[in-house]
Design an enzyme around this catalytic site. Structure first.
Site, short mmCIF file in Angstrom:
data_model
loop_
_atom_site.label_atom_id
_atom_site.label_comp_id
_atom_site.label_asym_id
_atom_site.label_seq_id
_atom_site.Cartn_x
_atom_site.Cartn_y
_atom_site.Cartn_z
N SER A 77 0.84 -1.19 0.00
CA SER A 77 0.00 0.00 0.00
C SER A 77 0.88 1.24 0.00
O SER A 77 1.95 1.27 0.62
CB SER A 77 -0.90 0.03 1.24
OG SER A 77 -1.55 1.29 1.36
N TYR A 130 -2.68 -0.20 9.90
CA TYR A 130 -2.63 -0.67 8.52
C TYR A 130 -1.28 -0.37 7.88
O TYR A 130 -0.67 -1.24 7.25
CB TYR A 130 -3.75 0.00 7.72
CG TYR A 130 -3.80 -0.40 6.27
CD1 TYR A 130 -4.24 -1.66 5.89
CD2 TYR A 130 -3.43 0.49 5.27
CE1 TYR A 130 -4.30 -2.04 4.55
CE2 TYR A 130 -3.48 0.13 3.93
CZ TYR A 130 -3.92 -1.13 3.57
OH TYR A 130 -3.96 -1.49 2.25
#
Length: 247
Positions: free
Chosen positions: A142, A156
């Site tokens: 990501s 995250y």
């Protein structure tokens, strides 16, 4: 499309929707037979399988919870057993749990680490028993691992950052076997979780240099490049498919 992956077999975790589905379809379009894992939605997984079969390739959908290491290992072994070989592993399945750090529970921490860190490790561990010389492991990370511009992404971002270390070290470890390991970090991508017409899309687009979201196919094209013969001399690398989000 080209036939760069003819006679190859790929496994895409979390391949029933979004980026995972786009990757599965793109690899099949390049000639690969494809296994994909899914957690809940059998109908959507079957739809991807049907599209791949309609293109003349073999495909199977495997129900597997990426939070369960035994299920992850079994999925890898089943893909190899049913399709006869395994050449490409794409670690795409992910947990996307957000919130202020003081409100995140230990259960949410454990789930995020289990899916985003342990599962890629376990899948890679299982896959290396089957991958031949020229095999590929491609991790999907990501952009938030490199630039967390919004609050609530600590857990995250931490989990996705772990993939950098795994990619670099495993690329070094497997280089002597001619197996490459790379990381693709998508930026804002038009999926159900983060639609390009969502309430925060205008702000998110503003953080990119190109001023718009990626399509899942844009990420899939990069994965296909790394999986194919033209990606044979790239390993331990991170490729940001983020429209300049991290530039």
């Amino acid at each position: 499309m080209d036939n760069a992956l003819d006679d190859k077999v790929a496994l895409v975790t979390g391949g029933s929707r979004g980026i995972g589905a786009a990757v599965a379809l793109r690899l099949a379009g390049a000639g690969a037979d494809v296994a994909l894992t899914f957690r809940h939605d059998q109908r959507r997984a079957d739809d991807v399988v049907d599209q791949i079969k309609a293109a003349g390739r073999r495909a199977i959908a495997i129900r597997a919870d990426s939070a369960d290491p035994a299920a992850v290992t079994a999925a890898v072994d089943r893909a190899f057993g049913e399709l006869g070989r395994l050449d490409v592993l794409v670690n795409n399945a992910g947990a996307f749990l957000l919130g202020p750090i003081e409100r995140l529970s230990l259960a949410e921490f454990e789930e995020t680490v289990a899916v985003n860190v342990r599962a890629p490790f376990v899948a890679s561990q299982a896959a290396v028993r089957h991958l031949p010389a020229g095999g590929r492991i491609i991790n999907i990370g990501s952009n938030m691992a490199e630039r967390a511009v919004f609050p609530g992404f600590s857990l995250y971002a931490m989990s996705k950052t772990a993939l950098t270390g795994l990619t670099k070290a495993l690329g070094r470890e497997l280089g002597g076997r001619a197996i490459t390991v790379n990381l693709v970090n998508p930026g804002p991508t038009d999926t159900e979780l983060n639609p390009a017409d969502g309430p925060d899309a205008g702000t998110i687009k503003g953080f990119t240099a190109l001023g718009h979201y990626a399509a899942p196919a844009d990420v899939a094209a990069t994965v296909a490049f790394l999986a194919g013969p033209d990606g044979r001399y790239i390993t331990g690398a991170t490729l940001n498919v983020d429209g300049g989000f991290t530039s």
